[in-house]
Design a protein around this motif. Structure first.
Motif, short mmCIF file in Angstrom:
data_model
loop_
_atom_site.label_atom_id
_atom_site.label_comp_id
_atom_site.label_asym_id
_atom_site.label_seq_id
_atom_site.Cartn_x
_atom_site.Cartn_y
_atom_site.Cartn_z
N LEU A 39 0.83 -1.20 0.00
CA LEU A 39 0.00 0.00 0.00
C LEU A 39 0.86 1.25 0.00
CD1 LEU A 39 -2.71 1.44 0.17
CD2 LEU A 39 -2.69 1.07 2.65
N ALA A 40 1.89 1.27 0.82
CA ALA A 40 2.78 2.43 0.87
C ALA A 40 3.47 2.65 -0.48
CB ALA A 40 3.81 2.24 1.97
N ALA A 41 3.91 1.56 -1.11
CA ALA A 41 4.58 1.68 -2.41
C ALA A 41 3.62 2.18 -3.48
CB ALA A 41 5.18 0.35 -2.81
N ALA A 42 2.37 1.72 -3.44
CA ALA A 42 1.37 2.17 -4.41
C ALA A 42 1.15 3.68 -4.29
CB ALA A 42 0.06 1.43 -4.21
N GLN A 43 1.04 4.16 -3.07
CA GLN A 43 0.78 5.57 -2.85
C GLN A 43 1.98 6.44 -3.25
OE1 GLN A 43 -0.34 5.19 1.29
NE2 GLN A 43 -2.53 5.18 0.78
N ALA A 44 3.17 5.83 -3.30
CA ALA A 44 4.38 6.58 -3.65
C ALA A 44 4.70 6.56 -5.14
CB ALA A 44 5.57 6.02 -2.87
N LEU A 45 3.96 5.78 -5.94
CA LEU A 45 4.24 5.72 -7.37
C LEU A 45 3.98 7.07 -8.02
CD1 LEU A 45 2.61 2.27 -8.29
CD2 LEU A 45 5.06 2.80 -8.27
N TYR A 180 -7.48 -13.32 -4.83
CA TYR A 180 -6.14 -13.09 -5.38
C TYR A 180 -5.86 -11.62 -5.68
CZ TYR A 180 -1.98 -13.80 -8.25
OH TYR A 180 -0.70 -13.76 -8.75
N ARG A 181 -6.83 -10.77 -5.54
CA ARG A 181 -6.68 -9.39 -6.01
C ARG A 181 -5.60 -8.62 -5.26
NH1 ARG A 181 -12.97 -7.59 -7.42
NH2 ARG A 181 -13.15 -8.97 -9.25
N CYS A 182 -5.49 -8.81 -3.96
CA CYS A 182 -4.45 -8.09 -3.21
C CYS A 182 -3.07 -8.50 -3.69
CB CYS A 182 -4.59 -8.37 -1.72
SG CYS A 182 -5.98 -7.50 -0.95
N THR A 183 -2.86 -9.79 -3.88
CA THR A 183 -1.58 -10.29 -4.36
C THR A 183 -1.28 -9.78 -5.76
OG1 THR A 183 -1.90 -12.29 -3.05
CG2 THR A 183 -0.23 -12.40 -4.77
N TYR A 184 -2.31 -9.77 -6.61
CA TYR A 184 -2.16 -9.31 -7.99
C TYR A 184 -1.78 -7.83 -8.05
CZ TYR A 184 -3.64 -7.88 -12.70
OH TYR A 184 -3.70 -7.34 -13.96
N VAL A 185 -2.50 -7.00 -7.30
CA VAL A 185 -2.23 -5.57 -7.33
C VAL A 185 -0.86 -5.28 -6.72
CG1 VAL A 185 -2.99 -3.31 -6.49
CG2 VAL A 185 -4.67 -4.95 -7.35
N ALA A 186 -0.50 -6.00 -5.66
CA ALA A 186 0.83 -5.83 -5.07
C ALA A 186 1.92 -6.14 -6.09
CB ALA A 186 0.98 -6.70 -3.84
N ALA A 187 1.69 -7.16 -6.92
CA ALA A 187 2.67 -7.51 -7.96
C ALA A 187 2.78 -6.39 -8.99
CB ALA A 187 2.28 -8.81 -8.64
N GLN A 188 1.64 -5.80 -9.39
CA GLN A 188 1.70 -4.69 -10.33
C GLN A 188 2.47 -3.51 -9.74
OE1 GLN A 188 -2.08 -3.46 -12.02
NE2 GLN A 188 -1.80 -4.97 -13.65
N VAL A 189 2.21 -3.22 -8.48
CA VAL A 189 2.93 -2.13 -7.81
C VAL A 189 4.42 -2.40 -7.79
CG1 VAL A 189 3.26 -0.93 -5.61
CG2 VAL A 189 0.94 -1.47 -6.40
N ALA A 190 4.79 -3.64 -7.45
CA ALA A 190 6.21 -4.01 -7.36
C ALA A 190 6.91 -3.82 -8.70
CB ALA A 190 6.35 -5.45 -6.88
N VAL A 191 6.26 -4.24 -9.78
CA VAL A 191 6.86 -4.12 -11.11
C VAL A 191 6.99 -2.65 -11.50
CG1 VAL A 191 6.50 -4.60 -13.57
CG2 VAL A 191 6.09 -6.39 -11.87
N LYS A 192 5.94 -1.88 -11.25
CA LYS A 192 6.00 -0.46 -11.64
C LYS A 192 7.04 0.30 -10.82
CE LYS A 192 1.83 -0.13 -14.19
NZ LYS A 192 0.81 0.75 -14.75
N LYS A 193 7.18 -0.09 -9.56
CA LYS A 193 8.23 0.54 -8.74
C LYS A 193 9.61 0.15 -9.24
CE LYS A 193 10.06 0.79 -4.04
NZ LYS A 193 9.92 0.34 -2.63
#
Length: 235
Positions: A39-45, A180-193
């Motif tokens: 969540l923190a990483a998503a907000q920092a993108l 699976y949505r939390c895991t999926y969105v976390a993966a998208q955030v990780a890749v974009k970061k």
């Protein structure tokens, strides 16, 4: 042909069940960040509007499934071996000819893989076209090739679900399997970061909404370097 167990696929099973602990090994995503990191990483993108798709072509990301980790096997087979159970190979330990996706993270169902008539796709969690419109068109070819073949950004999934996604981002598409949505969105955030891609305002809002429902969700890490070896070429 020999049978190899899908031990690494345990990570997919855990993720599909809504768990956040991944154990995929040295080349796959590994959760080493603390709780709430997604969540923190998503907000920092970085936030910006979507750029035009002008100039996008799959070839801009290099030859499909290039062996960028230099293990002698193509990326597609690497991901099949990692994510399927009961994997069988043809004449060695590279070409995967059968196995089972159990469960498929996007639908929560069991999907059989048989080479040549597969119902399993390898999905780019962050689609290549989406990346192109959010920063990748400015990259050098080496980085685009690395992105297209990074295990952090790849997952074996049901073909029908993958094709319904297209190049959608979090704002326009989420897996039907809600667990699976939390895991999926976390993966998208990780890749974009990792690749320094931006997100649209609608996309960031969607990421925040999903991850706020799982505030302890960790951020996947790992994968390959963000530059492919010099021997690989892309347009």
């Amino acid at each position: 042909m020999r049978l190899r167990g899908g031990a690494a696929a345990v990570a997919v099973v855990l993720a599909a069940a809504g768990c956040t602990e991944l154990t995929e090994g040295a080349d796959g995503p590994q959760n080493t960040a603390g709780g709430g990191a997604a969540l923190a990483a998503a907000q920092a993108l970085p936030e910006k509007g979507r750029a035009p798709k002008t100039g996008y072509d799959r070839d801009r990301f290099g030859s499909p499934w290039a062996d960028t980790d230099s293990n002698g096997c193509g990326t597609r087979d690497d991901i099949l071996e990692r994510d399927l159970e009961g994997v069988e190979f043809r004449d060695g330990d590279c070409e995967v000819v059968s196995g089972t996706l159990d469960p498929d993270p996007y639908t929560g169902t069991e999907v059989a893989f048989v080479r040549g008539r597969s119902r399993v796709d390898i999905d780019h969690v962050v689609a290549l076209s989406d990346a192109w419109q959010k920063g990748a068109q400015q990259w050098d070819p080496s980085k685009r090739t690395a992105f297209a073949n990074d295990p952090l950004n790849l997952i074996a999934v049901d073909a029908g679900a993958n094709r319904s996604k297209g190049d959608g981002d979090t704002a326009t598409w989420l897996p039907p399997n809600k667990e699976y949505r939390c895991t999926y969105v976390a993966a998208q955030v990780a890749v974009k970061k990792k690749y320094e891609l931006w997100v649209t305002p609608a996309e960031k809002n969607a990421m925040t909404r999903v991850l706020s429902g799982c505030p302890g969700q960790r951020l996947p890490t790992g994968g390959n370097p963000t530059k492919a070896p010099p021997r690989f070429q892309a347009d």
